[in-house]
Design a protein around this motif. Sequence first.
Motif, PDB file in Angstrom:
ATOM      1  N   ASP A 144      -8.159  47.369 -99.019  1.00  0.00           N
ATOM      2  CA  ASP A 144      -7.865  48.561 -97.804  1.00  0.00           C
ATOM      3  C   ASP A 144      -7.126  47.805 -96.701  1.00  0.00           C
ATOM      4  O   ASP A 144      -6.228  48.451 -96.091  1.00  0.00           O
ATOM      5  N   MET A 145      -7.383  46.564 -96.574  1.00  0.00           N
ATOM      6  CA  MET A 145      -6.906  46.037 -95.318  1.00  0.00           C
ATOM      7  C   MET A 145      -5.173  45.738 -95.657  1.00  0.00           C
ATOM      8  O   MET A 145      -4.468  46.015 -94.789  1.00  0.00           O
ATOM      9  N   LYS A 146      -4.940  45.393 -96.941  1.00  0.00           N
ATOM     10  CA  LYS A 146      -3.633  45.340 -97.273  1.00  0.00           C
ATOM     11  C   LYS A 146      -3.102  46.741 -97.133  1.00  0.00           C
ATOM     12  O   LYS A 146      -1.874  46.791 -96.700  1.00  0.00           O
ATOM     13  N   ARG A 147      -3.528  47.814 -97.648  1.00  0.00           N
ATOM     14  CA  ARG A 147      -2.983  49.133 -97.813  1.00  0.00           C
ATOM     15  C   ARG A 147      -2.767  49.497 -96.244  1.00  0.00           C
ATOM     16  O   ARG A 147      -1.670  50.237 -95.839  1.00  0.00           O
ATOM     17  N   ARG A 148      -3.759  49.343 -95.484  1.00  0.00           N
ATOM     18  CA  ARG A 148      -3.469  49.559 -93.849  1.00  0.00           C
ATOM     19  C   ARG A 148      -2.220  48.902 -93.471  1.00  0.00           C
ATOM     20  O   ARG A 148      -1.383  49.483 -92.692  1.00  0.00           O
ATOM     21  N   GLN A 149      -2.285  47.761 -93.901  1.00  0.00           N
ATOM     22  CA  GLN A 149      -1.266  46.767 -93.099  1.00  0.00           C
ATOM     23  C   GLN A 149       0.107  47.261 -93.903  1.00  0.00           C
ATOM     24  O   GLN A 149       1.189  47.320 -92.853  1.00  0.00           O
TER      25      GLN A 149
END
Length: 155
Positions: free
Chosen positions: A136-141
């Motif tokens: 999720d963090m990668k996707r948001r970034q």
Amino acid sequence: MPKGNGKTLAQNKKARHEFSVEETYEAGLVLQGTEIKSIRAGRINLKDSHARIDRHGEVQLINMHIAPYEQGNQFNHDPTRSRKLLLHRSEIVKLSGLIQQKGYALVPLKVYIKNGVAKALIGLGKGKKKHDKREDMKRRQMKRDAERAVKENMR
């Protein structure tokens, strides 16, 4: 009016990070005396709070902190007492069946005022694993980077 609209007073930002919320429910809050005055003043915190269905078939909001009202003197309340949530019986039965499954929990997402009444938006969430949080963090970034690139190309 869709669920969750109104003047938002408190939000549990960590909830969507820790859980993947599948459904949301709007519930009324049963409050005592000066609690609504503290809530309207924004002196409320949802951090580390959760909801539970007790043995009487009632939904309780546990560990939500409402600061004592400054002018409340002897009529003030216990800041972290359990508060009853008002839901339809059919919703409670449905939720209790879903919570029995492994990994599901009732998580308060936000508290707001709607038509002069304090409401809580609770979500049925399934706990995320560590790798899900990282994805999720990668996707948001990546989404932020893409938006930033589009914004710079427009200049």
